[in-house]
Each structure stands twice: as structure tokens, then as C-alpha cells.
Motif scaffolding. Structure first.
Motif, PDB file in Angstrom:
ATOM      1  N   LYS A   8       0.760  -1.149  -0.072  1.00  0.00           N
ATOM      2  CA  LYS A   8       0.008   0.077   0.049  1.00  0.00           C
ATOM      3  C   LYS A   8       0.911   1.332   0.068  1.00  0.00           C
ATOM      4  N   ASP A   9       0.147   2.575  -0.283  1.00  0.00           N
ATOM      5  CA  ASP A   9       0.926   3.621  -0.308  1.00  0.00           C
ATOM      6  C   ASP A   9       1.358   3.799   1.264  1.00  0.00           C
ATOM      7  N   LYS A  10       2.460   4.635   1.421  1.00  0.00           N
ATOM      8  CA  LYS A  10       3.239   4.718   2.935  1.00  0.00           C
ATOM      9  C   LYS A  10       3.703   6.168   3.137  1.00  0.00           C
ATOM     10  N   LYS A  11       3.551   6.577   4.160  1.00  0.00           N
ATOM     11  CA  LYS A  11       3.914   7.875   4.606  1.00  0.00           C
ATOM     12  C   LYS A  11       4.459   7.834   6.026  1.00  0.00           C
ATOM     13  N   GLN A  12       5.679   8.280   5.920  1.00  0.00           N
ATOM     14  CA  GLN A  12       6.392   8.003   7.247  1.00  0.00           C
ATOM     15  C   GLN A  12       7.551   9.205   7.508  1.00  0.00           C
ATOM     16  N   SER A  13       7.847   9.683   8.721  1.00  0.00           N
ATOM     17  CA  SER A  13       8.918  10.283   8.896  1.00  0.00           C
ATOM     18  C   SER A  13       9.682  10.026  10.162  1.00  0.00           C
ATOM     19  N   GLY A  14      10.907  10.453  10.440  1.00  0.00           N
ATOM     20  CA  GLY A  14      11.624  10.110  11.348  1.00  0.00           C
ATOM     21  C   GLY A  14      12.813  11.104  11.593  1.00  0.00           C
ATOM     22  N   TYR A  15      13.333  11.078  12.866  1.00  0.00           N
ATOM     23  CA  TYR A  15      14.506  12.135  12.958  1.00  0.00           C
ATOM     24  C   TYR A  15      15.514  11.718  14.006  1.00  0.00           C
ATOM     25  N   TYR A  16      16.482  12.277  14.145  1.00  0.00           N
ATOM     26  CA  TYR A  16      17.385  12.260  15.163  1.00  0.00           C
ATOM     27  C   TYR A  16      17.869  13.677  15.489  1.00  0.00           C
ATOM     28  N   THR A  17      18.120  13.664  16.776  1.00  0.00           N
ATOM     29  CA  THR A  17      18.572  15.027  17.145  1.00  0.00           C
ATOM     30  C   THR A  17      20.010  14.582  18.185  1.00  0.00           C
ATOM     31  N   GLN A  18      21.215  15.688  17.853  1.00  0.00           N
ATOM     32  CA  GLN A  18      22.235  14.940  18.770  1.00  0.00           C
ATOM     33  C   GLN A  18      23.075  16.125  18.972  1.00  0.00           C
ATOM     34  N   ILE A  19      23.681  16.020  20.378  1.00  0.00           N
ATOM     35  CA  ILE A  19      24.639  16.812  20.881  1.00  0.00           C
ATOM     36  C   ILE A  19      25.933  16.223  21.047  1.00  0.00           C
ATOM     37  N   VAL A  20      27.054  16.915  20.471  1.00  0.00           N
ATOM     38  CA  VAL A  20      28.368  16.304  20.580  1.00  0.00           C
ATOM     39  C   VAL A  20      29.141  17.463  21.259  1.00  0.00           C
ATOM     40  N   TYR A  21      29.986  17.058  22.412  1.00  0.00           N
ATOM     41  CA  TYR A  21      30.891  18.238  22.948  1.00  0.00           C
ATOM     42  C   TYR A  21      32.100  17.752  22.941  1.00  0.00           C
ATOM     43  N   GLN A  22      33.052  18.361  22.372  1.00  0.00           N
ATOM     44  CA  GLN A  22      34.616  18.084  22.181  1.00  0.00           C
ATOM     45  C   GLN A  22      35.338  19.018  23.204  1.00  0.00           C
ATOM     46  N   MET A  23      35.790  18.321  24.176  1.00  0.00           N
ATOM     47  CA  MET A  23      36.313  19.105  25.322  1.00  0.00           C
ATOM     48  C   MET A  23      37.616  19.522  24.997  1.00  0.00           C
ATOM     49  N   ASP A  24      38.734  18.713  24.532  1.00  0.00           N
ATOM     50  CA  ASP A  24      40.017  19.289  24.040  1.00  0.00           C
ATOM     51  C   ASP A  24      40.310  18.233  23.022  1.00  0.00           C
ATOM     52  N   GLU A  25      41.859  18.360  22.980  1.00  0.00           N
ATOM     53  CA  GLU A  25      42.285  17.495  21.926  1.00  0.00           C
ATOM     54  C   GLU A  25      42.031  16.096  21.811  1.00  0.00           C
ATOM     55  N   ASN A  26      41.958  15.593  22.929  1.00  0.00           N
ATOM     56  CA  ASN A  26      41.699  14.107  23.379  1.00  0.00           C
ATOM     57  C   ASN A  26      40.203  13.637  23.510  1.00  0.00           C
ATOM     58  N   TRP A  27      39.584  14.364  24.308  1.00  0.00           N
ATOM     59  CA  TRP A  27      38.323  14.008  24.672  1.00  0.00           C
ATOM     60  C   TRP A  27      37.001  14.511  24.024  1.00  0.00           C
ATOM     61  N   LYS A  28      36.130  13.575  23.452  1.00  0.00           N
ATOM     62  CA  LYS A  28      34.693  13.990  22.829  1.00  0.00           C
ATOM     63  C   LYS A  28      33.561  13.174  23.511  1.00  0.00           C
ATOM     64  N   ALA A  29      32.456  13.759  23.644  1.00  0.00           N
ATOM     65  CA  ALA A  29      31.272  12.894  24.110  1.00  0.00           C
ATOM     66  C   ALA A  29      30.058  13.275  23.203  1.00  0.00           C
ATOM     67  N   GLY A  30      29.244  12.178  23.225  1.00  0.00           N
ATOM     68  CA  GLY A  30      27.860  12.514  22.381  1.00  0.00           C
ATOM     69  C   GLY A  30      26.578  11.962  23.061  1.00  0.00           C
ATOM     70  N   LEU A  31      25.748  12.500  22.957  1.00  0.00           N
ATOM     71  CA  LEU A  31      24.185  12.178  23.167  1.00  0.00           C
ATOM     72  C   LEU A  31      23.255  12.145  21.949  1.00  0.00           C
ATOM     73  N   ARG A  32      22.616  11.054  21.695  1.00  0.00           N
ATOM     74  CA  ARG A  32      21.688  11.235  20.533  1.00  0.00           C
ATOM     75  C   ARG A  32      20.489  10.547  20.858  1.00  0.00           C
ATOM     76  N   TYR A  33      19.248  11.165  20.535  1.00  0.00           N
ATOM     77  CA  TYR A  33      17.900  10.636  20.636  1.00  0.00           C
ATOM     78  C   TYR A  33      17.318  10.587  19.198  1.00  0.00           C
ATOM     79  N   GLU A  34      16.752   9.505  18.979  1.00  0.00           N
ATOM     80  CA  GLU A  34      16.057   9.248  17.640  1.00  0.00           C
ATOM     81  C   GLU A  34      14.652   8.590  17.547  1.00  0.00           C
ATOM     82  N   ASP A  35      13.952   8.758  16.669  1.00  0.00           N
ATOM     83  CA  ASP A  35      12.348   8.108  16.770  1.00  0.00           C
ATOM     84  C   ASP A  35      11.692   8.343  15.565  1.00  0.00           C
ATOM     85  N   PHE A  36      10.701   7.621  15.279  1.00  0.00           N
ATOM     86  CA  PHE A  36       9.980   7.802  13.901  1.00  0.00           C
ATOM     87  C   PHE A  36       8.544   8.468  14.452  1.00  0.00           C
TER      88      PHE A  36
END
Lengths: 293, 380
Positions: free
Chosen positions: B291-319
């Protein structure tokens, strides 16, 4: 139709007398280009003077800045390797392609120090062509001014007289300054220094300073506690005058070493804009030659 | 396997040939013409609360119709060699550049990308041709080793396939003469890419996949804002991955909108908030198949790079339609230099159904990525 012709008539003189729009990577190149080009050129500086020249952020807005440039002047020696190639790639501007005659790599026109005999990344992020911070020898500034003059004449021969005149004026002024800085630094000859990264190699070379070690264990690798402890021992033995520190790395480790050994941390701006008071090439070297007390 | 042997032999010959040239004192030396070469190796250790077989039998609920699997890398519990990627790049002449990116899996070699790019066209125009990753959206053109997370967002895997839009075709890009950065792009690609635009049955000649996009960027102080809209239109002939029965036949459109705000605190530290919304509109030609289908999905993320060595990320996603839950991902990475990265990632995924029931998947990935050879550019 008439309207368009009028508009064209108004616009035509603008294009005829339009300045050369020259994109440059670092502020010091912008100052040199402006000194020689004078009113005939407009410069767009891509990097900020107070941030690490190795880690310029290749923001998309910079692509818009080089998109319409008539020429590009870069430092070279792989200083821009991490950020300029993608800008050139994406700008779709044949005038800034590396094979264009409107592209200038300054590192090809000065002698580079510390060219490694062999390169291997276990030795850190080394520059295979040698140390690229050559503009910090004020004698090189004169050579670079000559290079920029020749470059401007080669792409805009109509104004060669202007460029020759500006160059003559600049070199007169600079030669006087060189004498002054030389006498200011005379008593610093053979002085030992420690650095964060070997940014001041050419400045040290010009005035006979010896850099005995860096706070970075290897080029581009942040300080480690083991290396810092070894460095403290070395400083106690060799007794250097001070730690020459750039403006963009954290001075935390340098201050710790200073506390343990009693030697001073001296901030050394590497480019125009590195500190608020560094507004041009003269004030950069005025500052550097007065910094070590 | 054979391909690996041939390619390795070719590389060895190339190396031998250049060494040989050196011995002859250089009258006909060619070694300076060797292209930029780099090798990227990506390997990982995975621990998840379901077995490999159970995961294979599970269906992502959001991906209604089982349009392909969700995993390309870090597929198995335990050790994984995700890929070894060899890249070659050089100018061809004054008019063209050439790039080749070869993806070595444990038992296969794939030409990930092989394309030419023009370098001397006037009016800020650029043409690319060959096999390449489409510039659709914010992530599609990015290679896995520059991702901020160990896996691609669900909506990308689901709508565009785990490989993304990557097919033979041609690309036209134009930089508009605006004070800010504005890029307009159009691509025509051979269909048969997988995901929404699979070409599993009823194969016909022609019928390309069309992609268009507009990207903008401007700075506010030390923050760069990126705004993009993308569109893809093509024919879909999708078969069920397990039963091989046709499940959809028709025309499909995918719309994308992306927004990133990346603020740099200094040369080494930044925070980046990035979000993307994808919407697909599938119009069936034969409702007896699907059948015909309509659908949407997304992600949103925050990435923080502290310095030359360390980086951290958080991501949330859904349809937004037919969703039974969301996925949350958290990670931290450490770089010993620009060329080596260790990443630890945890994710909790409620988008799967196992044997008809909802089953949350918890996964820990320890990922190591290494690069040798030519210095790649820093990503933005």
C-alpha cells in the motif's frame, strides 16, 4: 532597455577599477599583502590570529570567502594541510587552484629549518617540509614582502609601479626596525628557553636563543605527566630562562612547571590578533623582542 | 577473495616499481606521481543483550515492511573487523581530480566510491561523476570514520539504506554568489541502491534516482549555522529480505531538512547540536503488493569536544508514525592523536520487535579507528 544600459554604464567603471580581491590564510600574510598592495588590493583573512594555526576550523562560511577571490596566498609547509584543501576543493574557483598562477605558497620562497631526515607519525604530527612558522624570523618578513611584491606584479603588471613603491617604503621602514630589534635582543644571545610547541624556532634562530625542550612530548601531542616530570628535571639541570608559551594552548602545565622550577612563563603571540595589543607586524615584533626580560 | 589477492599484488608491484625507479637514479623517476594514499581500519568489540540469530530474526518496527537490515558495522556479538578502507586521491590533469575509495570487508572488496571531479569550470560550478555518495542531507556524504557515533541514525538506515545513497551517477553543484555560503546541487543516479529506492525485481532500463538539495551556512560570532533541505525521487521495487516476496512497487519521494549549530570555544573545543528530519512518501503502483506509505523519522544529537583528546555525544532518535519506542545513544571517545581514536558507546533501542513482541536492545560497542598515510582534512 534604456534602464539596463544606464545600469551597465554605472557598473562598468566599478569593474574597471575594481581592486584585486586576495584571500590569505593568516593575518600576518594579510598585513604583508596590504603593505605591498596598498589601495590596489582588498584582503580576506581566513584564520583568526588568536587560535591555533594548525587547527583552523574549515567552516562553510570560509568557502563563500574564497569563492570569488582573484588570488590566494598561503603559508605552506603543511601548516594548512588540515583545513585549506577542503576549502579549495569546495570553492569551485579555478583562480585558487594550486596550479594557478594566482596561487602563492610562501614556504617555497624561504629556507625552512628543522626539515626532518625521516618522517614517521610515531614522532608526532611532524611537518615533512620542515618547521612552517618561518614568519617569526623578522628577517624572513622582508623576503616574504619581496615575494608578495613579485607575485602582485605577476598578476597585475599594470600597477607594478605602485607595488614597487610600496615595497621600497616597507623595506626601508623594516630595515630600520630590524636594527632596533637586533640591538634590543643582543643580550639574549645563547639564552636557553623551553617552549610549549616549537612555534618560535625562527625567532630563536634569528636572535641566537636555544630551545632545549617542549612541553608537548611530541609535536601535536598534548602534555603527559611522565614527560612533564622529566622536563622539570631537565629544567633544574639546564636552567633555561623561561617557558615561551603560545596564546592558544592552556598554560596549566606550564604554570605547574613554573611553580616547581621557579622559571617564568612568557606569553609569545605568534600572529597579528593573538593578543589585543598586536595590531600589525611592527607591534608583533616590538612585543616579541620585549617579552623576554 | 581473488580480488583482494589481485589488488594486494598490484600494490606490491607499485611499491616495487617505485623502489626500482629510485635505484636507477631518477632519469625516468615516477615516484613523485604516486597519489595520496591512506588506509583506515575500523574494528570493534560488541556486547548486546540479544544473540546474533535473535537480532537477525528481529524486525525494526519503524521500518515497516522489513526493508533491509539495520546493521552494516559491529554486526556480531564479540570482535568485529568492520572494514579496512583504502583511499587514493590525485589530480588527473589541470581539469580533473580522481578519487578511489576501496572498502575491504573480511571476505569481500567493494568499490565504495570512484569518481572524477572537475576543477576548472567557471561560474563556481563543479561536476562529479562515477560512483559516489550522494550529498543528500547532512550525513549521507560522510564516511563512517568521521561519524560522531559508531552507527548511522535509524532513519538513515531505514529510508536510505545502511550504505546511504551511494550509486553510479553524475552530480552538479553550484555555489551561489551570496555573502553567506549557499550551495545548490542536483544528482541523477542509477537506481538500485537499496533502502527506499531498492530495485529488487521488475528491473527496467533507465529510471534514474534524482536528488536535489540546497545548503546554507553562516556564522554568528564563533558559531556556524548550517541549514539544508534535500529531496530524492525514484522508483522502488522492494522485496522482503527474508522471504524474497515482492512487498512494494511504486514511486517514492524522500524529503530531508537539517539544522546544525556548531559553536567553537577555541581551536580544540566545540559543542555541536545537530538535528535532521526525513519524510518519505511512497505511492504504490500495485496495492495488491504493497500500500501507499507515509512516514517520517528524526534524530537530534549533541556532541561536545572538550579538548584535543576527549569528546562525548548524546543522540535521541525516533519515528513519528508506526513507532513503538525511541533509541538513545551515549558515547565518549578518546584520541591519542589525530590518527587514532577509541570510542565507547552505549545504546538503548526500543524500535525492534522479536518474534512479534517488542524487545528493547541494549548494546555496548568499543570501537577503535586508525588512519595511516596521507593526512586527511579535518571534518566540519
Amino acid at each position: 532597455m534604456k534602464k539596463y544600459i544606464f545600469a551597465l554604464l554605472f557598473l562598468l567603471p566599478l569593474t574597471l577599477f575594481a581592486n584585486l580581491n586576495i584571500a590569505v590564510t593568516y593575518p600576518y600574510i594579510g598585513a604583508l599583502t596590504k603593505a605591498i598592495g596598498g589601495e590596489k588590493v582588498d584582503t580576506v583573512v581566513l584564520a583568526k590570529g588568536n587560535w591555533d594555526p594548525h587547527f583552523v576550523v574549515p567552516r562553510p562560511s570560509l568557502i563563500a570567502k574564497v569563492r570569488d577571490a582573484d588570488a590566494l596566498i598561503m603559508n605552506g609547509g603543511q601548516l594548512e594541510i588540515g583545513w585549506l584543501p577542503p576549502l579549495i576543493d569546495r570553492a569551485s574557483n579555478p583562480k585558487i587552484a594550486t596550479n594557478a598562477k594566482t596561487f602563492l605558497d610562501l614556504s617555497q620562497h624561504v629556507e625552512l629549518l628543522q626539515k626532518p631526515a625521516s618522517v614517521d607519525r610515531s614522532g608526532g604530527d611532524v611537518h615533512p617540509d620542515g618547521n612552517p612558522h618561518f614568519h617569526l624570523d623578522p628577517n624572513n618578513i622582508l623576503i616574504l614582502a619581496g615575494t608578495v611584491k613579485e607575485f602582485l606584479i605577476s598578476i597585475d603588471s599594470q600597477n607594478s609601479a605602485v607595488y614597487e613603491k610600496n615595497y621600497a617604503h616597507f623595506s626601508d621602514m623594516w630595515n630600520k626596525k630590524l636594527e632596533m630589534w637586533k640591538s634590543k635582543m643582543a643580550d639574549k644571545n645563547a639564552l636557553k628557553v623551553v617552549q610549549y610547541h616549537n612555534v618560535m624556532a625562527y625567532f630563536n634562530h634569528a636572535y641566537g636563543l636555544t630551545s632545549i625542550a617542549t612541553i608537548e612530548p611530541l609535536p601535536g601531542i598534548p602534555p603527559s605527566s611522565k614527560h612533564t616530570m622529566e622536563l622539570i628535571e631537565l629544567i633544574k639541570k639546564e636552567k633555561p630562562c623561561c617557558i615561551l608559551h603560545d596564546v592558544y594552548h592552556d598554560t596549566k602545565t606550564a604554570e605547574f612547571i613554573s611553580e616547581k622550577t621557579g622559571i617564568k612563563v612568557v606569553i609569545m603571540p605568534h600572529d597579528i590578533g593573538a593578543l589585543d595589543t598586536i595590531e600589525d607586524l611592527v607591534s608583533l615584533f616590538d612585543y616579541l623582542t620585549s617579552a623576554i626580560k | 577473495m581473488k580480488k583482494i589477492v589481485i589488488f594486494t599484488a598490484l600494490c606490491a608491484t607499485l611499491t616495487f616499481a617505485t623502489e626500482h625507479e629510485h635505484e636507477h637514479g631518477g632519469s625516468f623517476e615516477q615516484s613523485k606521481f604516486i597519489p595520496d594514499i591512506s588506509l583506515i581500519v575500523d574494528t570493534g568489540y560488541v556486547h548486546r543483550n540479544v544473540s546474533n540469530t535473535e537480532l537477525e530474526k528481529s524486525a525494526p518496527t519503524s521500518n515497516y515492511g522489513n526493508y533491509g537490515t539495520f546493521k552494516e558495522f559491529n554486526t556480531n556479538n564479540g570482535f568485529n573487523l568492520n572494514y579496512a578502507e583504502m583511499m587514493l586521491h590525485s589530480n588527473v590533469d589541470q581539469a580533473f581530480e580522481l578519487d578511489g575509495i576501496f572498502h575491504y570487508g573480511t571476505e569481500s572488496v567493494e568499490i565504495e566510491e570512484a569518481y572524477f571531479t572537475t576543477k576548472a569550470l567557471p561560474y563556481s560550478l563543479k561536476v562529479k561523476g562515477g560512483k559516489f555518495k550522494s550529498d543528500f542531507g547532512r550525513l549521507n556524504s560522510q564516511h563512517a570514520h568521521v561519524w560522531d557515533f559508531a552507527d548511522a541514525p535509524l532513519v538513515y538506515n531505514s529510508f536510505l539504506s545502511p550504505e546511504g545513497i551511494n550509486a553510479p551517477g553524475v552530480q552538479f553543484q553550484w555555489l551561489a554568489p551570496t555573502p553567506w555560503y549557499m550551495k545548490l546541487g542536483f544528482e541523477a543516479m542509477q537506481k538500485g541502491n537499496g533502502g527506499t529506492f531498492a530495485n529488487d525485481f521488475d528491473k527496467k532500463d533507465g529510471e534514474p534516482l534524482y536528488v536535489g538539495y540546497l545548503k546554507n551556512s553562516f556564522d554568528i560570532k564563533d558559531a556556524s549555522v548550517l541549514l539544508g533541505v534535500s529531496y530524492a525521487n525514484g522508483v522502488s521495487n522492494i522485496k522482503n529480505a527474508v522471504s524474497a516476496a515482492p512487498i512494494y512497487k511504486g514511486n517514492s519521494e524522500v524529503y530531508g531538512a537539517d539544522l546544525s549549530v556548531k559553536n567553537y570555544f577555541n581551536s580544540y573545543s566545540f559543542i555541536n547540536w545537530q538535528s535532521e528530519l526525513l519524510y518519505r512518501d511512497m505511492k504504490s503502483d500495485d496495492v495488491t503488493i504493497g500500500k501507499d506509505k507515509k512516514q517520517s523519522g528524526y534524530y537530534t544529537q549533541i556532541v561536545y569536544q572538550m579538548d584535543e583528546n576527549w569528546k562525548a555525544g548524546l543522540r535521541y532518535e525516533d519515528f513519528l508514525q508506526d513507532s513503538y519506542g525511541a533509541k538513545t545513544t551515549l558515547n565518549a571517545s578518546y584520541k591519542t592523536s589525530e590518527f587514532a581514536q577509541l570510542r565507547l558507546q552505549y545504546s538503548h533501542d526500543e524500535t525492534f520487535k522479536m518474534y512479534g513482541n517488542n524487545k528493547a536492545i541494549d548494546e555496548i560497542i568499543l570501537q577503535l579507528t586508525f588512519a595511516i598515510g596521507a593526512h586527511g582534512a579535518h571534518s566540519f
